[in-house]
Design an enzyme around this catalytic site. Structure first.
Site, mmCIF file in Angstrom:
data_model
loop_
_atom_site.group_PDB
_atom_site.id
_atom_site.type_symbol
_atom_site.label_atom_id
_atom_site.label_comp_id
_atom_site.label_asym_id
_atom_site.label_seq_id
_atom_site.Cartn_x
_atom_site.Cartn_y
_atom_site.Cartn_z
ATOM 1 N N ASP A 13 5.481 -4.156 6.950
ATOM 2 C CA ASP A 13 4.428 -4.142 7.965
ATOM 3 C C ASP A 13 4.790 -4.890 9.244
ATOM 4 O O ASP A 13 3.899 -5.298 9.986
ATOM 5 C CB ASP A 13 3.127 -4.708 7.391
ATOM 6 N N CYS A 47 16.684 3.883 17.221
ATOM 7 C CA CYS A 47 16.628 4.916 18.261
ATOM 8 C C CYS A 47 15.186 5.283 18.574
ATOM 9 O O CYS A 47 14.847 5.631 19.707
ATOM 10 C CB CYS A 47 17.362 6.174 17.810
ATOM 11 N N CYS A 93 23.036 2.085 16.281
ATOM 12 C CA CYS A 93 23.922 3.154 15.813
ATOM 13 C C CYS A 93 24.683 3.838 16.926
ATOM 14 O O CYS A 93 25.402 4.807 16.681
ATOM 15 C CB CYS A 93 23.110 4.194 15.017
ATOM 16 N N CYS A 120 18.893 6.596 14.193
ATOM 17 C CA CYS A 120 18.419 5.558 13.284
ATOM 18 C C CYS A 120 16.997 5.177 13.702
ATOM 19 O O CYS A 120 16.483 5.648 14.724
ATOM 20 C CB CYS A 120 19.336 4.343 13.304
ATOM 21 N N ASP A 178 10.400 -7.683 -2.307
ATOM 22 C CA ASP A 178 9.145 -8.137 -1.702
ATOM 23 C C ASP A 178 9.002 -9.630 -1.993
ATOM 24 O O ASP A 178 9.154 -10.053 -3.138
ATOM 25 C CB ASP A 178 7.946 -7.379 -2.282
ATOM 26 N N GLN A 195 -7.443 -2.994 -2.998
ATOM 27 C CA GLN A 195 -8.130 -1.863 -2.385
ATOM 28 C C GLN A 195 -7.189 -0.695 -2.140
ATOM 29 O O GLN A 195 -7.615 0.452 -2.041
ATOM 30 C CB GLN A 195 -8.778 -2.359 -1.074
ATOM 31 N N ARG A 196 -5.878 -0.953 -2.081
ATOM 32 C CA ARG A 196 -4.935 0.121 -1.750
ATOM 33 C C ARG A 196 -3.608 0.030 -2.484
ATOM 34 O O ARG A 196 -2.849 0.989 -2.506
ATOM 35 C CB ARG A 196 -4.665 0.122 -0.237
ATOM 36 N N GLY A 240 0.797 -1.217 0.000
ATOM 37 C CA GLY A 240 0.000 0.000 0.000
ATOM 38 C C GLY A 240 0.824 1.259 0.000
ATOM 39 O O GLY A 240 0.449 2.258 -0.618
ATOM 40 N N CYS A 245 -2.701 -4.813 8.667
ATOM 41 C CA CYS A 245 -3.879 -4.250 8.014
ATOM 42 C C CYS A 245 -5.026 -5.253 8.000
ATOM 43 O O CYS A 245 -6.195 -4.875 8.078
ATOM 44 C CB CYS A 245 -3.522 -3.840 6.587
#
Length: 257
Positions: A129, A175, A253, A172, A61, A71-72, A40, A189
């Site tokens: 996600d 942090c 970091c 980073c 991915d 839908q998105r 999305g 989602c």
């Protein structure tokens, strides 16, 4: 590097902006961006960065397109259902602008392979996600000296932040969230729902911030806003900004990282 007449014509509306200009457009054409997660958020990011003239993409991915994504996740159509998202995204890019260079990875990003996946890029944009992936990407960016844009969404809320933890005075992503989230335990989602247009808003802002980062030193638009986290509320609607401080004890970091 010179832009051809066809490329000059294609990006004319960018070039006439004094904050970008011809030098800025040439800079964008030389840049290599890695998108981690083409969902999305990654969909509008890819659309706007390709339209901006970014010269090279690495698309990461390991998921396949599902009917519930449509839908998105705006670069996919019904014909892509069941196909890999990275492969489908490359097909979209080829139809949109066949001058762009594209590298694919359909492996799931983990701590052990994250550095190799992003090696050599100028910017990583993470729209995944789960925290385990986000933290693995953040740690890899610090190790490789690569700036990171992190974007997230849930229901009617979104956030976009720019991180440069490889720099001595900048935070980073770790942090910001700490070490407690090194697991795939965040809400999704599928569980909470998400407004499709909200994903578009977050992705568009992330693309805008990516152009800022990529143009640092080449155009007056290039203020990277390191350590600034923009929080977006689709119900009000409105946006506010927080400043994230570098944690000296950060395991990603900090001084002992």
């Amino acid at each position: 590097m010179n832009l051809s007449p066809a490329r000059l014509d294609r990006f004319a509306r960018h070039i006439v902006l004094p904050e970008i200009g011809g030098a800025g457009q040439v800079t964008l054409a030389r840049k290599h961006v890695a998108l981690v997660g083409i969902g999305g958020i990654g969909s509008p990011v890819l659309q706007y960065l390709a339209a901006a003239g970014i010269g090279q993409f690495t698309l990461i991915d390991d998921d396949t397109v599902d009917v519930r994504n449509l839908q998105r996740q705006t670069i996919f159509t019904g014909r892509d259902i069941g196909h890999g998202k990275a492969t489908s995204a490359r097909r979209w890019l080829a139809n949109f602008d066949d001058a762009l260079e594209v590298t694919l990875s359909d492996r799931r990003i983990e701590a052990g392979n994250a550095q190799a996946a992003i090696a050599g890029v100028d910017l990583v944009l993470d729209g995944t996600d789960n925290f385990a992936t986000r933290l693995a990407v953040s740690d890899a960016c610090v190790a490789q000296g690569i700036p990171l844009l992190s974007a997230a969404i849930g229901r009617f809320q979104g956030q976009v932040g720019a991180f440069a933890g490889h720099l001595p005075d900048q935070p980073c992503y770790r942090c910001f969230v700490g070490d407690a989230f090194d697991a795939e335990d965040c809400d999704t989602c599928a569980e909470d729902g998400v407004l499709g247009a909200m994903a578009g808003w977050v992705g568009s802002l992330a693309a805008m911030q990516a152009v800022r980062v990529l143009l640092v030193g080449a155009a007056t638009f290039g203020d990277p806003q390191w350590g600034r986290l923009h929080l977006m509320d689709g119900l009000k609607p409105g946006m506010r900004t927080l400043t994230i401080a570098k944690d000296p004890a950060c395991s990603g970091c900090g001084a002992t990282a």
